[in-house]
Scaffold this active site. Structure first.
Site, PDB file in Angstrom:
ATOM      1  N   GLU A 114       0.848  -1.195   0.000  1.00 12.30           N
ATOM      2  CA  GLU A 114       0.000   0.000   0.000  1.00 12.30           C
ATOM      3  C   GLU A 114       0.878   1.238   0.000  1.00 12.30           C
ATOM      4  OE1 GLU A 114      -3.221  -2.233   2.960  1.00 12.30           O
ATOM      5  OE2 GLU A 114      -1.982  -0.589   3.696  1.00 12.30           O
ATOM      6  N   LYS A 142       2.208   4.622   1.411  1.00  5.05           N
ATOM      7  CA  LYS A 142       2.333   5.141   2.781  1.00  5.05           C
ATOM      8  C   LYS A 142       2.004   6.635   2.747  1.00  5.05           C
ATOM      9  CE  LYS A 142       5.458   5.202   6.775  1.00  5.05           C
ATOM     10  NZ  LYS A 142       5.265   6.629   7.091  1.00  5.05           N
ATOM     11  N   ASP A 162       1.343  10.402   3.722  1.00  6.96           N
ATOM     12  CA  ASP A 162       2.010  11.303   4.663  1.00  6.96           C
ATOM     13  C   ASP A 162       0.952  12.171   5.328  1.00  6.96           C
ATOM     14  OD1 ASP A 162       4.046  12.427   6.062  1.00  6.96           O
ATOM     15  OD2 ASP A 162       4.754  13.727   4.453  1.00  6.96           O
ATOM     16  N   TYR A 174      -7.499   1.869   5.618  1.00  2.55           N
ATOM     17  CA  TYR A 174      -6.703   0.709   5.209  1.00  2.55           C
ATOM     18  C   TYR A 174      -6.597  -0.409   6.242  1.00  2.55           C
ATOM     19  CZ  TYR A 174      -3.328   3.672   7.703  1.00  2.55           C
ATOM     20  OH  TYR A 174      -2.720   4.480   8.619  1.00  2.55           O
ATOM     21  N   LYS A 211      10.712   3.678   3.301  1.00  2.00           N
ATOM     22  CA  LYS A 211      10.657   5.127   3.170  1.00  2.00           C
ATOM     23  C   LYS A 211      11.448   5.579   1.941  1.00  2.00           C
ATOM     24  CE  LYS A 211       9.254   7.643   6.071  1.00  2.00           C
ATOM     25  NZ  LYS A 211       9.373   7.962   7.480  1.00  2.00           N
ATOM     26  N   CYS A 266      10.432  48.619  -0.682  1.00  2.00           N
ATOM     27  CA  CYS A 266       9.465  47.799  -1.407  1.00  2.00           C
ATOM     28  C   CYS A 266       9.876  47.712  -2.872  1.00  2.00           C
ATOM     29  CB  CYS A 266       8.064  48.405  -1.282  1.00  2.00           C
ATOM     30  SG  CYS A 266       6.803  47.534  -2.252  1.00  2.00           S
ATOM     31  N   CYS A 324       6.652  49.771  -4.893  1.00  2.00           N
ATOM     32  CA  CYS A 324       6.344  51.192  -4.686  1.00  2.00           C
ATOM     33  C   CYS A 324       7.508  51.988  -4.109  1.00  2.00           C
ATOM     34  CB  CYS A 324       5.107  51.354  -3.803  1.00  2.00           C
ATOM     35  SG  CYS A 324       5.379  50.873  -2.074  1.00  2.00           S
ATOM     36  N   CYS A 351       5.832  46.101   3.709  1.00  2.00           N
ATOM     37  CA  CYS A 351       5.683  47.422   3.100  1.00  2.00           C
ATOM     38  C   CYS A 351       4.491  48.088   3.775  1.00  2.00           C
ATOM     39  CB  CYS A 351       5.438  47.297   1.597  1.00  2.00           C
ATOM     40  SG  CYS A 351       4.983  48.876   0.831  1.00  2.00           S
ATOM     41  N   CYS A 376       0.439  50.886  -2.499  1.00  2.00           N
ATOM     42  CA  CYS A 376       1.287  49.856  -3.111  1.00  2.00           C
ATOM     43  C   CYS A 376       0.417  48.971  -4.009  1.00  2.00           C
ATOM     44  CB  CYS A 376       1.965  49.029  -2.020  1.00  2.00           C
ATOM     45  SG  CYS A 376       3.140  47.818  -2.640  1.00  2.00           S
TER      46      CYS A 376
END
Length: 671
Positions: A113, A115, A117, A226, A313, A407, A410, A425, A431
């Site tokens: 199956e 695995k 995460d 599962y 893994k 920035c 701007c 900013c 902006c």
């Protein structure tokens, strides 16, 4: 309409709407527009109204979530949730296979199956209904998160009728988040000035720990099952049980496989080591299990892991490439995020050209210089990340990357607040990227939900000079003739847009407040603030201390809100929006007094209580003539204190000799 006909139509609409909800919220891949979805939802609601005997609490017409869990109850697992032993190379898998063969001979099969995460979850069903959902915890006992799990669309609350399931059983699986949903929600967190999650697993885990299930429902989670557990299993093999639970209505991964031997297992691993990047969710390996339950029993367990199962893994992919430049993105709240532009390189099945650098601290940690050779990894990260620099390939005289001081759009000098990693900013009203993204947020589905004003339309109207402030949205009707001269703006689309704008004026105060895009003020915070202060004027007049007195409002949120509300430009803009008809006042519920036992008495509620929420205690006080204050002062009669109360409040109450009582003492005053 006859009952049988209505029942059939309700079933069709329910299944269709649930699938559309799944496509939209979980997969982030909608297959229907909002108008058509709403039409179908109204059609279903009308049928349920005409035939109340057919209504179902799990119907899409019913509100999802809404319950607040004061604390998670610890539940002992009936069958311990053990971890699996991990392997990282082919030889360790061959060694595992040899151990099984030594004990069992050659007559056995494996089930392999993916695995996932995510977050391990145990679900208990009684008489076909979901009774309890518990996290893995320490393997022996975990947290009862049933209320939150009920919001996950793919976990059935009631099993398919006619399925041959036992009266009581437990099924285990993995709760996870799809990558597209993770990206969308994480970007919203970043724009709100909140800390981003590193990967979907952390986001799923953090979501499951939330105490407000309405907030959980807004974060799309998914689940694969599962593992089936019961006292007397009618099945002889794990593979047989997987096919059975699928027929009962559970979502089982289609990628599991029954293998005759270790050679097929290794082929499966090789395939998914490359193909995993084409999935919509993360996997970090595969799980290998002996198929026969009798053989599993014979192999048994060590002190920590089963001898009949093991996980393999995958290694996180890492490549080396060259840093070509560093660009900077400006978000809705003004947060400036650095992004590395890389020499294109193939990583995890895709060509990578950019990698996140998170903030100025990360650039310093990496000691990043111009033209550096860098190691880039994907692993559990959705966005590729620079892990480290190869100093041996650094060009002589290369200059260190210096973070911007102004920035990039701007030119305003950037600011960085004490204790925060990001630079901002402050020119929020001047902006361009901040203005555009704030408007896009304001008209979005979760805020004002204005039809006909999508991201591209907002961008176009800003570029053409029609939109500079949020209030300009509500003046677009005065430019109808000018809009008709523009490409893609037909009479019908303009009429729909203007109708959507007008309809948005009916949105409640909390939606407006969230839509303003104030840093740290998300949907939940907006609801809490509106419930407490009721009106815009009360909120504007509140001090930082009074703001932090509101449930779940910390110093950082309070400072941000106070700064926003005190700004002259913001105050003027709020007055315009109010004059244009937007709602800046909460719907006030009439309080029917149960008694006058607390008349003339003032209270503040602080901390967490075992039996009642703060809102429930507040309602008790107000229904008996008492008044809730927003801050501790000499005028306060009682501080109702629960667990985890802030030390500053406690200190101030003691200093002013304010009586501190428990919720039980409050109830005695009412009895």
């Amino acid at each position: 309409m006859a009952t049988n006909q209505a029942k059939h139509l309700i079933e069709i609409l329910t299944a269709e709407l649930k699938q559309h909800n799944y496509n939209y919220y979980v997969l982030a891949q909608p297959t229907i527009n909002d108008f058509d979805f709403d039409h179908k939802l109204k059609q279903l609601a009308e049928l349920e109204k005409q035939h109340p005997e057919l209504s179902d609490p799990d119907s899409p017409t019913q509100k999802v979530g809404g319950e607040v869990t004061k604390e998670f109850k610890t539940v002992r697992h009936r069958w311990p949730m053990l971890s699996l032993g991990n392997t990282y190379n082919e030889q360790e898998l061959l060694d595992f296979d040899q151990r099984v063969r030594k004990a069992m001979g050659d007559n056995f099969e494996y089930v392999v199956e993916l695995k996932f995460d995510g977050l391990s979850m145990s679900l208990t069903y009684e008489q076909g209904k979901l009774a309890r959902a518990v996290t893995r915890g320490n393997g022996v006992e975990g947290d009862d998160v049933t209320t939150n799990v009920r919001t996950i669309h793919t976990i059935p609350k009631k099993l398919l009728p006619g399925s041959n399931y036992p009266d009581l059983f437990e099924i285990r699986g993995e709760v996870f988040m799809h990558r597209k949903a993770f990206e969308r929600l994480n970007n919203e967190r970043i724009e709100a000035g909140e800390v981003a999650y590193a990967n979907p697993r952390n986001f799923a885990s953090g979501t499951m720990k939330l105490q407000d299930s309405a907030e959980v429902a807004r974060r799309p989670l998914d689940c694969f099952l599962y593992g089936l557990y019961m006292d007397k299993s009618p099945f002889k093999t794990h593979w047989e049980s997987l096919q059975a639970v699928k027929s009962w209505g559970f979502q089982v991964s289609e990628h599991s496989k029954l293998c005759a031997g270790i050679t097929e297992v290794l082929e499966f691993i090789k395939y998914w080591d490359e193909e995993r990047f084409n999935l919509s969710f993360d996997i970090d390996g595969i799980v290998l299990k002996v198929n026969s339950y009798a053989q599993q029993d014979e192999l048994g367990f060590t002190a920590k892991v089963p001898r009949w199962a093991i996980s393999y893994k995958f290694k996180a992919e890492r490549v080396e490439t060259v840093l070509q430049s560093v660009a900077y993105n400006v978000g809705r709240t003004g947060a400036v995020t650095p992004v590395a532009n890389l020499k294109p390189v193939l990583l995890a099945g895709t060509t990578v050209k950019r990698a996140t650098l998170h903030n100025a601290n990360e650039i310093l940690r990496l000691d990043l210089h111009e033209g550096d050779s860098v190691y880039v990894e994907k692993g559990g990260e959705i966005i590729p990340k620079i892990i480290s620099v190869n100093p041996d390939k650094r060009v002589a005289g290369a200059q260190p990357i210096a973070y911007l001081t102004n920035c990039p759009v701007c030119g305003t000098a950037l600011e960085r607040k004490e204790g925060e990693a990001a630079f901002y900013c402050p020119n929020d009203e001047g902006c361009p990227p901040q203005i555009v993204s704030r408007m896009q947020h304001f008209v979005g589905r979760r805020a004002m939900d204005i039809d006909g004003l999508g991201d591209e339309t907002i961008e176009t109207l800003y570029q053409k000079g029609f939109l500079k402030h949020l209030s300009d949205i509500y003046e677009l009707h005065t430019h109808a003739n000018e809009l008709k001269q523009m490409d893609r703006f037909g009479e019908r689309s303009i009429a729909n847009m203007l109708a959507g704008i007008e309809k948005s004026k009916e949105k409640p105060f909390e939606k407006v407040l969230f839509g303003l895009g104030i840093r740290y003020v998300g949907e939940t915070v907006a609801r809490k603030l509106v419930a407490h202060f009721k009106t815009l004027e009360n909120m504007q007049a509140a001090t930082v201390e009074e703001l932090t007195a509101v449930e779940e409002i910390g110093e950082r949120i309070a400072q941000s809100l106070a700064e926003y509300m005190s700004g002259e430009v913001h105050r003027a803009e709020l007055q315009k929006l109010k004059a244009q008809g937007l709602q800046f006042k909460a719907e006030i519920k009439e309080i029917t007094l149960a008694s006058d036992k607390l008349e003339g008495k003032t209270f503040i509620i602080s901390g967490v209580f075992e039996k009642y929420s703060r809102d429930e205690l507040k309602e008790m006080i107000e229904q008996n003539g008492g008044k809730i204050l927003s801050s501790i002062s000499a005028k306060l009669n009682y501080l109702v204190a629960g667990d985890n109360m802030g030390p500053a409040k406690l200190e101030k109450a003691n200093k002013l000799n304010v009586p501190i009582i428990t919720d039980e003492e409050l109830l005695k005053m009412l009895s």
